[in-house]
Write an enzyme that holds these catalytic residues in place. Structure first.
Site, short mmCIF file in Angstrom:
data_model
loop_
_atom_site.label_atom_id
_atom_site.label_comp_id
_atom_site.label_asym_id
_atom_site.label_seq_id
_atom_site.Cartn_x
_atom_site.Cartn_y
_atom_site.Cartn_z
N HIS A 1 1.06 -3.84 9.10
CA HIS A 1 2.52 -3.71 8.94
C HIS A 1 3.16 -3.14 10.19
CE1 HIS A 1 2.63 -4.62 4.68
NE2 HIS A 1 1.59 -3.81 4.51
N HIS B 1 0.84 -1.19 0.00
CA HIS B 1 0.00 0.00 0.00
C HIS B 1 0.88 1.25 0.00
CE1 HIS B 1 -3.21 -2.76 1.05
NE2 HIS B 1 -4.10 -1.78 1.10
#
Length: 196
Positions: free
Chosen positions: A168, A115
């Site tokens: 993450h 992303h």
């Protein structure tokens, strides 16, 4: 060493969730809009409509950065925070208060953040094109900087959203953002001729 980095990342994520939970809907929207699919489904058609050459550069950078992200993920692997907490066994006594979201349960490798990487690459191309356009029209240095400030805000928002939902660790979103910036800058100069 990585245990310490991961552990600190968990505390960062816990702090973000504590402070930003009232804005959960916003952060889920940002992470959804930061998905690499958005580069192909939103950014490309809009920029292509406004400027054919910028649109081609956007799709070029999106394709290459998405492909390289997959290569990097399989080379670097990288743990996912939500899974790592349980697997590490380090939090038996001091369990962090973490909330799970539907996007939290991504099971593939986590490093670098796709992303962050694709968003950083694609939006750099768009910010550069808009900055060039604004400067050519107005000769204003201030207006020339505005697209880059918007770019920075978008990249930071996507990074925070990925940390917030525990997709993450901080080092993974930083790696993705910096790699994306580098790719956006480098690839925007080498868009295949005849495609502009």
């Amino acid at each position: 060493m990585m245990e310490t980095v991961h552990k600190q990342g968990i505390w960062v994520a816990e702090g973000l969730q504590d402070r930003l939970m009232d804005y959960e809907g916003f952060w889920l929207f940002v992470t959804h809009m930061g998905d690499p699919k958005a580069a192909f489904l939103l950014c490309f058609p809009i920029t292509y409509y406004l400027s054919r050459s910028t649109g081609v550069a956007v799709v070029w950078v999106a394709v290459i950065s998405e492909w390289l992200n997959l290569v990097f993920k399989w080379m670097l692997f990288g743990e996912r925070p939500f899974w790592w907490v349980g697997e590490s066994g380090l939090f038996r006594l001091d369990q962090p208060r973490l909330r799970q979201f539907p996007s939290t349960c991504e099971t593939g490798p986590g490093s670098p953040s796709g992303h962050a990487m694709v968003t950083s690459a694609v939006w750099f191309v768009m910010a550069t094109a808009l900055s060039t356009f604004l400067h050519a029209r107005t000769r204003s240095v201030v207006l020339k900087a505005v697209p880059y400030l918007l770019y920075l805000a978008i990249v930071v928002a996507v990074a925070v959203s990925r940390l917030f939902i525990l997709a993450h660790f901080p080092h993974q979103v930083v790696a993705g953002s910096l790699t994306g910036l580098t790719l956006g800058w480098a690839l925007s100069w080498v868009v295949p001729e005849g495609r502009r």
